[in-house]
Design a protein around this motif. Structure first.
Motif, short mmCIF file in Angstrom:
data_model
loop_
_atom_site.label_atom_id
_atom_site.label_comp_id
_atom_site.label_asym_id
_atom_site.label_seq_id
_atom_site.Cartn_x
_atom_site.Cartn_y
_atom_site.Cartn_z
N LEU A 200 0.94 -1.10 0.11
CA LEU A 200 -0.16 -0.06 0.14
C LEU A 200 0.86 1.16 0.10
O LEU A 200 2.08 1.36 0.76
N TYR A 212 -4.93 1.11 -4.35
CA TYR A 212 -4.25 -0.28 -4.46
C TYR A 212 -5.37 -1.08 -5.57
O TYR A 212 -4.75 -1.93 -6.21
N ARG A 215 -4.21 -0.13 -9.04
CA ARG A 215 -2.84 -0.85 -9.48
C ARG A 215 -2.90 -2.18 -9.69
O ARG A 215 -2.38 -2.65 -10.72
N CYS A 216 -3.61 -2.90 -8.77
CA CYS A 216 -4.05 -4.33 -9.26
C CYS A 216 -4.80 -4.51 -10.39
O CYS A 216 -4.51 -5.32 -11.19
#
Length: 315
Positions: A200, A212, A215-216
């Motif tokens: 994180l 997050y 980003r995933c």
């Protein structure tokens, strides 16, 4: 069917003695064919938090035998206890100062031994004892899935259901930059993501989970599981309800960073707080003024600013 056996669940906590026992119990009562690697990261609480944490550790010790697996000591139930209905629970905790919630969760990520990972805040709970079993079955039946998110309920301080978190549904991935449609306590992902996406962002305090997810999504497909998994407790003193101005500033900055500060995101995240925004602008809050100037769809904010200034001029 993929051979996944262990889930790591992290609970960050700071002075949550009034709630954390319900959180711990909702994890210890999970039932199914899996191991739980449970990690509590406390920020140095001065209330009864650590008394509660140690109480449940003692309960496990008194009612279980210990088995070593995957480098951890797991408590295996030896009695007909209400807890530990899965294959075994590793129960680890630490209490020390940290720099915030994201820092605490990252400490847990770095300790994680599970095939799947998640975090459950110290005032949230799982809806029943079969939640984690449903998560495992989804992953086992969907081999390509590395990240899943599910539904949940919003509750009051006493866990009385207020309504379903209806924004959680199957969206197009591009919508995620504009609308956070993932309910954090109902999100789970394979541990490999920690290696490819990282930890994180500890510079963020209110939207580190949303950051997050984005980003995933840049590396993995986000799968929707049509099940109710968590109770998301909302009350006057919890983090999601506090920090009005700082929270709004971080959301504004975050949306601008992702080029997603549109009329839609404004109406979802900013509209209800527009009065406080205008007050800040009235007092020459440079950060928000610069943010407003960067907007492309900013007619509504400008309207509110003009209206407020007109009202102020009458007094």
């Amino acid at each position: 069917m993929e051979n996944i056996k262990t889930i790591t669940i992290i609970t960050p906590s700071f002075n949550q003695g009034q709630f954390i026992s319900e959180t711990i119990e909702s994890i210890l009562k999970q039932t199914g064919d899996f191991y739980i690697d449970y990690i509590i990261i406390d920020g140095g609480s001065s209330d009864s938090t650590m008394d509660q944490v140690k109480k449940y550790e003692l309960i496990l010790k008194e009612n279980c035998v210990i088995k070593e697996y995957n480098g951890l000591n797991f408590y295996i139930s030896s009695t007909d206890s209400e807890f530990n209905k899965c294959k075994g629970i590793s129960y680890r905790w630490k209490s020390e100062s940290d720099t915030g919630q994201a820092n605490a969760i990252n400490k847990g990520f770095q300790m994680a031994k599970g095939d799947i990972v998640a975090w459950l805040n110290s005032d949230d709970v799982y809806v029943d004892s079969l939640c984690i079993e449903k998560v495992f079955m989804f992953f086992r039946n969907t081999p390509d899935a590395c990240f899943i998110y599910a539904k949940g309920y919003r509750t009051d301080k006493n866990l009385k259901i207020m309504h379903e978190e209806s924004y959680v549904t199957q969206y197009q991935v591009n919508d995620l930059r504009e609308i956070d449609y993932i309910l954090q306590p109902s999100a789970f992902w394979k541990t490999e993501i920690l290696k490819t996406v990282g930890l994180l962002d500890e510079h963020l305090h209110y939207v580190f989970d949303w950051d997050y997810w984005i980003r995933c999504s840049e590396k993995y497909q986000l799968y929707f599981m049509d099940e109710f998994i968590s109770f998301n407790r909302i009350y006057s003193s919890n983090k999601s309800s506090k920090g009005d101005q700082k929270r709004i500033e971080e959301i504004v900055s975050f949306l601008i960073k992702h080029n997603s500060f549109t009329q839609r995101s404004f109406e979802v995240y900013i509209h209800e707080h527009y009065t406080s925004i205008i007050n800040s602008l009235t007092y020459k809050n440079d950060f928000l003024q610069k943010s407003i100037d960067k907007l492309t769809n900013n007619w509504m904010i400008r309207f509110y600013i003009r209206l407020r200034r007109k009202v102020n001029s009458l007094f």
